[in-house]
Design a protein around this motif. Structure first.
Motif, PDB file in Angstrom:
ATOM      1  N   GLU A 118       0.972  -1.138  -0.181  1.00 28.63           N
ATOM      2  CA  GLU A 118       0.102  -0.080  -0.075  1.00 28.63           C
ATOM      3  C   GLU A 118       0.871   1.296  -0.177  1.00 28.63           C
ATOM      4  N   HIS A 119       1.796   1.035   0.613  1.00 23.00           N
ATOM      5  CA  HIS A 119       2.925   2.431   0.851  1.00 23.00           C
ATOM      6  C   HIS A 119       3.711   2.580  -0.210  1.00 23.00           C
ATOM      7  N   PHE A 120       3.988   1.362  -1.183  1.00 27.81           N
ATOM      8  CA  PHE A 120       4.915   1.220  -2.406  1.00 27.81           C
ATOM      9  C   PHE A 120       4.077   0.522  -3.412  1.00 27.81           C
ATOM     10  N   PRO A 121       3.132   1.410  -4.115  1.00 28.23           N
ATOM     11  CA  PRO A 121       2.248   0.581  -5.111  1.00 28.23           C
ATOM     12  C   PRO A 121       3.105   0.293  -6.421  1.00 28.23           C
ATOM     13  N   ASP A 122       4.022   0.816  -6.676  1.00 26.65           N
ATOM     14  CA  ASP A 122       4.817   0.878  -7.881  1.00 26.65           C
ATOM     15  C   ASP A 122       5.666  -0.260  -7.731  1.00 26.65           C
ATOM     16  N   HIS A 123       5.447  -1.346  -8.333  1.00 29.14           N
ATOM     17  CA  HIS A 123       5.960  -2.737  -8.122  1.00 29.14           C
ATOM     18  C   HIS A 123       7.461  -2.836  -8.744  1.00 29.14           C
ATOM     19  N   ASP A 124       7.663  -1.671  -9.562  1.00 30.57           N
ATOM     20  CA  ASP A 124       8.923  -1.690 -10.580  1.00 30.57           C
ATOM     21  C   ASP A 124       9.898  -0.854  -9.580  1.00 30.57           C
ATOM     22  N   ILE A 125       9.469  -0.298  -8.764  1.00 31.75           N
ATOM     23  CA  ILE A 125      10.485   0.764  -7.907  1.00 31.75           C
ATOM     24  C   ILE A 125      11.602  -0.281  -7.400  1.00 31.75           C
TER      25      ILE A 125
END
Length: 295
Positions: A118-125
């Motif tokens: 939820e806090h890091f929704p970008d899975h490519d980060i």
């Protein structure tokens, strides 16, 4: 004492053993095992190195396998967790090896994975992750499976647990992005990380536990002092040095521990950001940032 049925060794289909298998199912049921037919099917699948689905739809068991099955059922009736018998437990839809040296992954701990997502929704980060008290590596490796450009390190004081975590990383194809270090929480750690996670021991010495937990999970991974909060008092003050202004720390907590953990974190220079309940509605995960710019 429960009597367990044995048969002469000969090959035959499951139906030929249906009466005896039903006896084993009844013994599991009498021992208080939920869904005993499913558990018996899982034990047969383990013995035969077949999938649950294959055994369910195409059952076949030899007399030799039946003789090997009986003591496994007896262990389960004695309240030994199924995962400890077959050496595996599913977590976040991934298979993890478990041993007597590791805490069994539990569904409630998936709350932490959901909180990070939820806090890091970008899975490519490209996140850097550190996991304190990694055990089987289930939290750390599940996050690496969700963030394919991320890497990090799992820390544990137990050599045996670290060996299991390393094996799980290899089995899941994540060993190129996962490192493991022996350590006492964050002592001696350097650098900063984007995501800091931990499911530390949080059981008080006098707290009641189910026999299946108390007898088969390592006590070092369960108990944390008289009130169950010793690990938080040790770990939380060490976290700010490993955090940059936008780092987030996610910690699993026990029932009723939220206020005390938040107070300890505040004294350590951390800022409380969020809390997440588990499926039973119990506060299970707390999220902290580093005080100062960024939070």
């Amino acid at each position: 004492m429960t009597r367990f049925v044995k048969r002469k060794r000969h090959c035959c289909g499951l139906r030929a053993f249906s009466k005896d298998l039903q006896t084993l199912i009844s013994q599991l049921q009498a021992a208080g095992i939920d869904n005993p037919r499913r558990e018996l099917t899982l034990l047969i699948a383990f013995l035969q190195n077949r999938s649950y689905t294959d055994v369910f739809f195409e059952p076949a068991i030899s007399g030799e396998d039946f003789d090997r099955l009986v003591p496994l059922v007896q262990r389960r009736c004695n309240n030994e967790p199924l995962s400890k018998i077959i050496g595996q437990r599913e977590f976040w839809s991934l298979p993890f090896k478990v041993t007597a040296d590791t805490l069994d992954p539990r569904p409630d701990s998936e709350t932490l994975i959901q909180a990070v997502l939820e806090h890091f929704p970008d899975h490519d980060i490209p996140l850097t992750i550190i996991d304190f008290g990694t055990g089987t590596g289930c939290l750390f490796l599940s996050l690496l499976s969700e963030y394919p450009n991320s890497l990090g390190v799992g820390v544990d004081i137990s050599d045996a647990a670290l060996a299991v975590a390393q094996q799980n990383a290899g089995r899941l194809g994540l060993d190129q992005r996962a490192s493991f270090i022996k350590g006492n929480w964050a002592e001696g750690m350097q650098g900063t990380f984007d995501v800091l996670i931990s499911n530390p021991p949080y059981i008080g010495l006098n707290d009641l536990l189910e026999d299946s937990v108390k007898q088969y999970d390592p006590h070092q991974a369960l108990y944390a002092g008289e009130d169950g909060l010793a690990a938080y008092r040790a770990l939380l003050p060490q976290l700010p040095a490993l955090m940059h202004p936008y780092s987030l720390a996610f910690l699993e907590i026990g029932l009723g521990q939220g206020d005390t953990v938040r107070w300890v974190a505040k004294q350590a220079g951390l800022v409380f950001l969020a809390t997440y309940p588990d499926l039973s509605g119990i506060e299970r995960v707390v999220v902290f940032g580093k005080s100062g710019p960024g939070h």
